[in-house]
Design a protein around this motif. Sequence first.
Motif, PDB file in Angstrom:
ATOM      1  N   THR A 114      18.402  -2.982  -5.919  1.00 27.85           N
ATOM      2  CA  THR A 114      17.355  -1.971  -5.747  1.00 27.85           C
ATOM      3  C   THR A 114      15.953  -1.837  -5.830  1.00 27.85           C
ATOM      4  O   THR A 114      15.458  -2.961  -6.365  1.00 27.85           O
ATOM      5  CB  THR A 114      17.822  -0.589  -6.651  1.00 27.85           C
ATOM      6  N   LEU A 115      15.186  -1.036  -5.248  1.00 26.88           N
ATOM      7  CA  LEU A 115      13.843  -1.276  -5.179  1.00 26.88           C
ATOM      8  C   LEU A 115      13.191  -0.269  -6.255  1.00 26.88           C
ATOM      9  O   LEU A 115      13.298   1.057  -6.253  1.00 26.88           O
ATOM     10  CB  LEU A 115      13.351  -0.805  -3.842  1.00 26.88           C
ATOM     11  N   ILE A 116      12.286  -0.935  -7.267  1.00 25.37           N
ATOM     12  CA  ILE A 116      11.703   0.029  -8.385  1.00 25.37           C
ATOM     13  C   ILE A 116      10.206  -0.154  -8.163  1.00 25.37           C
ATOM     14  O   ILE A 116       9.900  -1.253  -8.227  1.00 25.37           O
ATOM     15  CB  ILE A 116      12.388  -0.440  -9.760  1.00 25.37           C
ATOM     16  N   PRO A 117       9.496   0.917  -8.312  1.00 26.60           N
ATOM     17  CA  PRO A 117       7.980   0.741  -8.380  1.00 26.60           C
ATOM     18  C   PRO A 117       7.733   0.122 -10.125  1.00 26.60           C
ATOM     19  O   PRO A 117       8.256   0.839 -10.740  1.00 26.60           O
ATOM     20  CB  PRO A 117       7.444   2.046  -8.109  1.00 26.60           C
ATOM     21  N   LEU A 118       7.009  -0.952  -9.813  1.00 28.23           N
ATOM     22  CA  LEU A 118       6.881  -1.517 -11.400  1.00 28.23           C
ATOM     23  C   LEU A 118       5.248  -1.055 -11.833  1.00 28.23           C
ATOM     24  O   LEU A 118       5.184  -0.873 -13.269  1.00 28.23           O
ATOM     25  CB  LEU A 118       6.692  -2.914 -11.133  1.00 28.23           C
ATOM     26  N   SER A 119       4.415  -1.094 -11.138  1.00 25.42           N
ATOM     27  CA  SER A 119       3.201  -0.408 -11.521  1.00 25.42           C
ATOM     28  C   SER A 119       2.158  -0.039 -10.287  1.00 25.42           C
ATOM     29  O   SER A 119       2.716  -0.376  -9.021  1.00 25.42           O
ATOM     30  CB  SER A 119       2.233  -1.652 -11.981  1.00 25.42           C
ATOM     31  N   PHE A 120       1.412   0.770 -10.491  1.00 24.04           N
ATOM     32  CA  PHE A 120       0.328   1.303  -9.684  1.00 24.04           C
ATOM     33  C   PHE A 120      -0.987   0.920 -10.017  1.00 24.04           C
ATOM     34  O   PHE A 120      -1.412   0.982 -11.203  1.00 24.04           O
ATOM     35  CB  PHE A 120       0.409   2.902  -9.617  1.00 24.04           C
ATOM     36  N   TYR A 121      -1.874   0.555  -9.066  1.00 21.14           N
ATOM     37  CA  TYR A 121      -3.316   0.096  -9.469  1.00 21.14           C
ATOM     38  C   TYR A 121      -4.058   0.321  -8.179  1.00 21.14           C
ATOM     39  O   TYR A 121      -3.760   0.261  -7.074  1.00 21.14           O
ATOM     40  CB  TYR A 121      -3.116  -1.529  -9.749  1.00 21.14           C
ATOM     41  N   PHE A 122      -5.321   0.249  -8.621  1.00 22.95           N
ATOM     42  CA  PHE A 122      -6.476   0.208  -7.638  1.00 22.95           C
ATOM     43  C   PHE A 122      -6.932  -1.218  -7.417  1.00 22.95           C
ATOM     44  O   PHE A 122      -7.184  -1.853  -8.243  1.00 22.95           O
ATOM     45  CB  PHE A 122      -7.672   1.217  -7.808  1.00 22.95           C
ATOM     46  N   LYS A 149       8.461  12.763  -0.605  1.00 23.33           N
ATOM     47  CA  LYS A 149       8.461  11.432  -0.418  1.00 23.33           C
ATOM     48  C   LYS A 149       7.257  10.607   0.401  1.00 23.33           C
ATOM     49  O   LYS A 149       6.628  11.104   0.933  1.00 23.33           O
ATOM     50  CB  LYS A 149       9.947  10.759   0.244  1.00 23.33           C
ATOM     51  N   LYS A 150       6.975   9.366  -0.273  1.00 19.32           N
ATOM     52  CA  LYS A 150       5.636   8.495   0.066  1.00 19.32           C
ATOM     53  C   LYS A 150       6.292   7.416   0.915  1.00 19.32           C
ATOM     54  O   LYS A 150       6.880   6.530   0.176  1.00 19.32           O
ATOM     55  CB  LYS A 150       4.674   8.388  -1.040  1.00 19.32           C
ATOM     56  N   ARG A 151       5.425   7.167   1.808  1.00 22.01           N
ATOM     57  CA  ARG A 151       5.920   5.897   2.823  1.00 22.01           C
ATOM     58  C   ARG A 151       4.870   4.585   2.073  1.00 22.01           C
ATOM     59  O   ARG A 151       3.901   4.835   1.566  1.00 22.01           O
ATOM     60  CB  ARG A 151       5.475   6.043   4.285  1.00 22.01           C
ATOM     61  N   LEU A 152       5.584   3.539   2.071  1.00 21.51           N
ATOM     62  CA  LEU A 152       4.971   2.305   1.462  1.00 21.51           C
ATOM     63  C   LEU A 152       4.826   1.371   2.495  1.00 21.51           C
ATOM     64  O   LEU A 152       5.284   1.473   3.579  1.00 21.51           O
ATOM     65  CB  LEU A 152       5.683   1.522   0.540  1.00 21.51           C
ATOM     66  N   GLY A 174       0.833  -1.303  -0.221  1.00 21.49           N
ATOM     67  CA  GLY A 174       0.013   0.054   0.119  1.00 21.49           C
ATOM     68  C   GLY A 174       0.857   1.112  -0.114  1.00 21.49           C
ATOM     69  O   GLY A 174       2.116   1.421   0.083  1.00 21.49           O
ATOM     70  N   ILE A 175       0.204   2.443  -0.407  1.00 24.33           N
ATOM     71  CA  ILE A 175       0.963   3.623  -0.324  1.00 24.33           C
ATOM     72  C   ILE A 175      -0.001   4.729   0.840  1.00 24.33           C
ATOM     73  O   ILE A 175      -0.937   4.807   0.551  1.00 24.33           O
ATOM     74  CB  ILE A 175       1.025   3.978  -1.611  1.00 24.33           C
ATOM     75  N   GLU A 176       0.898   5.327   1.534  1.00 31.26           N
ATOM     76  CA  GLU A 176       0.213   6.568   2.258  1.00 31.26           C
ATOM     77  C   GLU A 176       0.120   7.772   1.442  1.00 31.26           C
ATOM     78  O   GLU A 176       1.316   8.490   1.244  1.00 31.26           O
ATOM     79  CB  GLU A 176       1.313   6.516   3.583  1.00 31.26           C
ATOM     80  N   LEU A 177      -0.970   8.331   1.175  1.00 29.32           N
ATOM     81  CA  LEU A 177      -1.135   9.354   0.429  1.00 29.32           C
ATOM     82  C   LEU A 177      -2.235  10.314   1.159  1.00 29.32           C
ATOM     83  O   LEU A 177      -3.054   9.835   2.107  1.00 29.32           O
ATOM     84  CB  LEU A 177      -2.098   8.992  -0.953  1.00 29.32           C
ATOM     85  N   LEU A 178      -2.168  11.432   0.761  1.00 30.68           N
ATOM     86  CA  LEU A 178      -3.170  12.582   1.252  1.00 30.68           C
ATOM     87  C   LEU A 178      -4.338  12.545   0.155  1.00 30.68           C
ATOM     88  O   LEU A 178      -4.332  12.066  -0.753  1.00 30.68           O
ATOM     89  CB  LEU A 178      -2.355  14.057   1.114  1.00 30.68           C
ATOM     90  N   LYS A 230      -9.878  -2.731  -4.763  1.00 31.57           N
ATOM     91  CA  LYS A 230     -10.890  -2.783  -3.835  1.00 31.57           C
ATOM     92  C   LYS A 230     -10.972  -1.447  -3.560  1.00 31.57           C
ATOM     93  O   LYS A 230     -11.095  -1.068  -2.283  1.00 31.57           O
ATOM     94  CB  LYS A 230     -10.890  -3.661  -2.806  1.00 31.57           C
ATOM     95  N   GLY A 231     -10.734  -0.295  -4.352  1.00 32.62           N
ATOM     96  CA  GLY A 231     -10.704   1.045  -3.963  1.00 32.62           C
ATOM     97  C   GLY A 231      -9.439   1.737  -3.389  1.00 32.62           C
ATOM     98  O   GLY A 231      -9.470   2.872  -3.024  1.00 32.62           O
ATOM     99  N   ARG A 232      -8.360   0.893  -3.183  1.00 33.18           N
ATOM    100  CA  ARG A 232      -7.165   1.241  -2.305  1.00 33.18           C
ATOM    101  C   ARG A 232      -5.993   1.277  -3.310  1.00 33.18           C
ATOM    102  O   ARG A 232      -5.934   0.473  -4.246  1.00 33.18           O
ATOM    103  CB  ARG A 232      -6.768   0.342  -1.261  1.00 33.18           C
ATOM    104  N   VAL A 233      -5.232   2.445  -3.452  1.00 34.75           N
ATOM    105  CA  VAL A 233      -3.966   2.379  -4.448  1.00 34.75           C
ATOM    106  C   VAL A 233      -3.003   1.503  -3.820  1.00 34.75           C
ATOM    107  O   VAL A 233      -2.481   1.382  -2.503  1.00 34.75           O
ATOM    108  CB  VAL A 233      -3.486   3.786  -4.477  1.00 34.75           C
ATOM    109  N   LYS A 234      -2.343   0.509  -4.704  1.00 37.51           N
ATOM    110  CA  LYS A 234      -1.356  -0.473  -4.489  1.00 37.51           C
ATOM    111  C   LYS A 234      -0.247  -0.179  -5.421  1.00 37.51           C
ATOM    112  O   LYS A 234      -0.338   0.422  -6.447  1.00 37.51           O
ATOM    113  CB  LYS A 234      -2.032  -1.652  -4.813  1.00 37.51           C
TER     114      LYS A 234
END
Length: 153
Positions: free
Chosen positions: A103-111, A80-83, A27-31, A113-117
């Motif tokens: 290294t850690l690389i974000p490969l994709s972003f998706y919703f 910066k955003k906390r995972l 998950g990702i912590e977002l405003l 069940k209504g949450r950003v993953k």
Amino acid sequence: MSEGVKIIAVNRRARHDYSVDDSYECGIELLGTEVKSFRDSKISFPDAWAEVIDGEVWVRSLRVAENPFSSIFNHDPDRKKRLLLHRDEIKRIARKVDEKGYTLIPLSFYFKKGRVKVELGLCKGKKTYDKRADIRERDIKREISREFRTKLQ
């Protein structure tokens, strides 16, 4: 991906530049205004990466555009955003990242069940000759499938 998943963005360049050894869903912590920007797919992450700091995983260089319809209390686009991961996963990742070349690389972003993953990949950089070999294999597969199509017709 399974049902109930809406893909926001995929980092295709990461699969070209890195070999992905392991991937994690986190998950990702977002405003609030950042979530609105994610819904509109107003994100940019061509050179984004993540790091482990004090037992927490933070993603850097992820630009989330400001929402033009929000008030003066808009978010900082480059913060910066906390995972969000389990503690044992973070320890496992930290051990791997401490090894040389990972290294850690974000490969994709998706919703989901209504949450950003975020699909976070544990990657190792490819050399130029590895990239050329991958391109060569892809071209050979394309030619073979093209020949099969023409022979079937």
